[in-house]
Design a protein around this motif. Structure first.
Motif: not given
Length: 421
Positions: A249-253, A381-388, A406-407
């Protein structure tokens, strides 16, 4: 069927045709409504609202990243809290229903208040309150898979919930695209959808029996805090499922929650074009999500296997991440919508069935499934944090290979699980 039903009886329970239809409808509508409402805000209107309030794209990205950190913490706390509280609730309305009803109302009202706020601090406050309301619904509903659904129907029930999330995400994004230039009506629509999700669920599924006659829980603060301790004994597969779910889910979001910024700041589309692209992507995700959700859920129940659909989902999602990384066009984002959307739907269809299979103590299903749902919250929530962080340091091009890694790691975690095929 009631909450007095034992774990063994639940596993072997046979539902009538009408009961099956009511459960299918309840899980579908619940996921569709809350996901639709949340997606309107999280995927499009909230990042655009931040840009409008702050008047600067870089500042909006940084504040949006911080907001994701804060709401991730709120979601982690609330998921565990309400899963445990619903286990311990004794009332004539049952263990789960009061939290589902109240959570929907709180979540819907606070989601709308997020949109009328014009200060980053108040926006963040109401969005955090929304996470508490949302998880007050989600944790008890997920616990019901262990309470009320037979073992040989959990994947198909999970498929309907995944279908609702897929359609809700797509419809929510489409609705949001129409309000990108006038966000307030969109926030109102989002609040209404989330607000009625709990009410509809309770009305549609078979009435939950009173839990007032269940054995009382141990009283006292010491016992209450001890009830939050995560499982350790016989919990190897539980934590492997937690890790795999978080990574997938991390990678997807990482990409989904930043699709507006990716289209505008990475691919180079303007506001109008990016809104049209997101709308088309949402239709594609909805179509392929329908196929992936229903197909894989019923097949998984039929063959009794969970790992094969999960592996297929991971591969498809990795292909979806690779396309915009390699080609960097609007069309490549359509490819992301097709492959990643289909893969995520396939995974979601067996997700809850897999989670129930690995529970170390099904008598504490609400608490332990709440912990597993923290994996979803962490990813969302944390996936987008890493993206940012990546976007503001090395650029969006680094986001896609990171999601692919991640996948791949998620597959390793899932295949190490021993208690399910």
């Amino acid at each position: 069927m009631s909450d007095e039903t034992t774990v063994a009886e639940t596993a072997q329970l046979k539902l009538t045709g009408l009961e099956k239809i009511r459960y299918y409808g309840a899980y579908l509508l619940f996921a569709l409504l809350w996901m639709g409402g949340l997606t309107i805000v999280s995927a499009v209107l909230l990042p655009q609202h931040m840009k409008d309030v702050l008047g600067d794209a870089d500042a909006a990205t940084k504040v949006f990243t911080v907001l994701n950190v804060v709401t991730a913490i709120a979601s982690l706390v609330s998921n565990l809290l309400f899963g445990n509280l619903s286990d311990r609730t004794r009332s004539r309305f049952g263990r789960r229903a009061p939290w589902i009803l109240g959570g929907g109302i709180v979540g819907g009202v606070s989601l709308f208040l997020t949109g009328i706020s014009t200060n980053p601090w108040t926006i963040g406050f109401w969005y955090c309150v929304c996470m508490f309301g949302l998880n007050a619904m989600i944790a008890p509903v997920i616990a019901s898979f262990s309470d009320r659904i037979p073992e040989d129907m959990r994947a198909s029930m999970s498929a309907f919930m995944a279908l609702g999330q897929t359609v809700g995400q797509s419809v929510g994004t489409i609705i949001a695209a129409y309000f990108i230039s006038n966000t307030l009506p969109g926030f109102l629509a989002a609040g209404i959808l989330m607000g009625i999700s709990g009410i509809i669920t309770i009305l549609v599924w078979p009435t939950e029996k009173s839990s007032a006659d269940l054995p009382p829980v141990k009283a006292g603060w010491a016992e209450f805090w001890a009830s939050f301790i995560p499982p350790t004994k016989g919990a190897r597969d539980f934590w492997l499922a937690f890790g795999g779910r978080t990574l997938l889910i991390f990678g997807y979001y990482m990409i989904t929650n930043y699709q507006l910024y990716i289209l505008q700041d990475y691919i180079g589309q303007d506001k109008k074009t990016s809104g049209a692209t997101i709308a088309t992507m949402s239709v594609l995700i909805m179509i392929f999500g329908l196929i992936g959700s229903l197909g894989s859920g019923f097949i998984s129940d039929k063959i009794g296997k969970r790992k094969v659909p999960v592996a297929l989902a991971s591969v498809l999602m990795a292909i979806g991440y690779a396309l915009p990384w390699i080609f960097k066009t609007g069309w490549s984002m359509f490819g992301f919508a097709i492959f990643a959307g289909f893969g995520y739907a396939v995974y979601g269809a067996v997700d809850q069935a897999l989670n129930v299979d690995v529970l170390p103590n099904k008598e504490e299903a609400g608490k332990d499934l709440g912990i597993l749902n923290i994996a979803t919250t962490l990813g969302q929530m944390a996936g987008p944090i890493l993206t940012g962080v990546l976007a503001t340091t090395v650029g969006y091009a680094a986001v896609f290979p990171t999601a692919i890694v991640f996948s791949a790691l998620a597959v390793v975690f899932f295949f190490m699980i021993r208690s399910t095929k």
